[in-house]
Design a protein around this motif. Structure first.
Motif, mmCIF file in Angstrom:
data_model
loop_
_atom_site.group_PDB
_atom_site.id
_atom_site.type_symbol
_atom_site.label_atom_id
_atom_site.label_comp_id
_atom_site.label_asym_id
_atom_site.label_seq_id
_atom_site.Cartn_x
_atom_site.Cartn_y
_atom_site.Cartn_z
ATOM 1 N N ARG A 89 0.831 -1.211 0.000
ATOM 2 C CA ARG A 89 0.000 0.000 0.000
ATOM 3 C C ARG A 89 0.869 1.265 0.000
ATOM 4 O O ARG A 89 0.617 2.216 0.734
ATOM 5 C CB ARG A 89 -0.962 -0.013 1.189
ATOM 6 C CG ARG A 89 -1.946 -1.189 1.111
ATOM 7 C CD ARG A 89 -2.726 -1.368 2.392
ATOM 8 N NE ARG A 89 -3.666 -0.315 2.673
ATOM 9 C CZ ARG A 89 -4.942 -0.304 2.292
ATOM 10 N NH1 ARG A 89 -5.434 -1.287 1.581
ATOM 11 N NH2 ARG A 89 -5.723 0.697 2.613
ATOM 12 N N THR A 90 1.900 1.231 -0.838
ATOM 13 C CA THR A 90 2.767 2.392 -1.006
ATOM 14 C C THR A 90 2.759 2.784 -2.476
ATOM 15 O O THR A 90 2.311 2.019 -3.343
ATOM 16 C CB THR A 90 4.207 2.090 -0.576
ATOM 17 O OG1 THR A 90 4.668 0.961 -1.328
ATOM 18 C CG2 THR A 90 4.307 1.786 0.899
ATOM 19 N N GLY A 91 3.285 3.956 -2.764
ATOM 20 C CA GLY A 91 3.350 4.385 -4.150
ATOM 21 C C GLY A 91 3.791 5.832 -4.230
ATOM 22 O O GLY A 91 4.017 6.484 -3.206
ATOM 23 N N TRP A 92 3.927 6.322 -5.440
ATOM 24 C CA TRP A 92 4.306 7.727 -5.644
ATOM 25 C C TRP A 92 3.547 8.257 -6.847
ATOM 26 O O TRP A 92 3.063 7.489 -7.687
ATOM 27 C CB TRP A 92 5.820 7.866 -5.849
ATOM 28 C CG TRP A 92 6.364 7.058 -6.993
ATOM 29 C CD1 TRP A 92 6.960 5.840 -6.920
ATOM 30 C CD2 TRP A 92 6.335 7.404 -8.390
ATOM 31 N NE1 TRP A 92 7.285 5.400 -8.184
ATOM 32 C CE2 TRP A 92 6.935 6.349 -9.103
ATOM 33 C CE3 TRP A 92 5.860 8.506 -9.110
ATOM 34 C CZ2 TRP A 92 7.062 6.343 -10.492
ATOM 35 C CZ3 TRP A 92 5.992 8.517 -10.500
ATOM 36 C CH2 TRP A 92 6.590 7.447 -11.177
ATOM 37 N N SER A 93 3.444 9.560 -6.930
ATOM 38 C CA SER A 93 2.870 10.175 -8.123
ATOM 39 C C SER A 93 3.564 11.503 -8.383
ATOM 40 O O SER A 93 4.048 12.165 -7.458
ATOM 41 C CB SER A 93 1.369 10.391 -7.974
ATOM 42 O OG SER A 93 1.106 11.371 -6.998
#
Lengths: 145, 145
Positions: A89-93
């Motif tokens: 449940r991690t990420g970047w934008s």
């Protein structure tokens, strides 16, 4: 300043890490797909495209008759890339806001024609859109301890 | 009609397969992350969010103080999900255009609180945005023969 005096990444009010412009441009350069946000008949619209970078500009190929070509001619657009991991449940934008230009100048077209950029979608794609990265912001969801 | 008389998927002028509303809603229900398109200080903006569906409505949780909460209150927004495969250069995308509602009614809030929806981003997320899927369109890049 996106990085505080102790070298740690800054966080925004929502607790997300704030990415630097340099980090955002690096992530942009590595992403295969981005999403252009534009206005279509007075309504918001968004369309994924493959793209490449020329310096700090985003370059997209499309058909001259496409909605996208018509709607991004000398207009402010947004452009987004992201990546995320469902398991952690991690990420970047990264989001860019900048002017979209239709490339009509023959010399500039010749430069863009030489880029390793082939549209994933079928059909002739003779229209180039060049988006200036005027405003670049990025966020990352940190891993939980 | 999105499907022609022979049962084959219809294609648009760009050669992309046109997805039916049913197919779009199914893909929406399976996607972990979508991107909300809204307007922030008169500029286009786009932000990835995790979400769930309640019937045919999209439900997003965020902080009441967030830009997203402020900018999606009874306003037309776009919402996009996609998936793609770099190796085969194929993929699909679904776009929704609909009214974003801030959920203030206690009974409606109680229903949404019971959904299996926890924001990936840290911090309290007590604000619910509900987006009606008024207009739903989708496209797929077909595999080359």
């Amino acid at each position: 300043m996106n990085v505080d005096g102790r070298g740690a990444a800054a966080t925004d009010t929502a607790g997300l890490e704030v990415l630097t412009r340099e980090e955002c441009l690096r992530l942009l350069a590595e992403a295969p797909i981005g999403r252009i946000v534009f206005t279509d008949q007075a309504l918001p619209a968004v369309q994924p495209v493959n793209f490449t970078m020329l310096g700090t500009d985003i370059v997209v190929r499309t058909s001259p008759e496409s909605k996208l070509a018509q709607a991004t001619r000398d207009t402010v657009v947004a452009f987004e890339v992201d990546d995320y991991d469902v398991a952690t449940r991690t990420g970047w934008s990264v989001m860019v806001v900048g002017i979209g230009h239709a490339v009509d100048d023959p010399e500039e077209r010749a430069v863009l024609e030489a880029l390793p950029l082939r549209s994933w979608a079928p059909g002739p794609r003779s229209h180039f859109i060049r988006i200036m990265t005027d405003i670049v912001t990025g966020r990352r969801i940190p891993r939980r301890p």
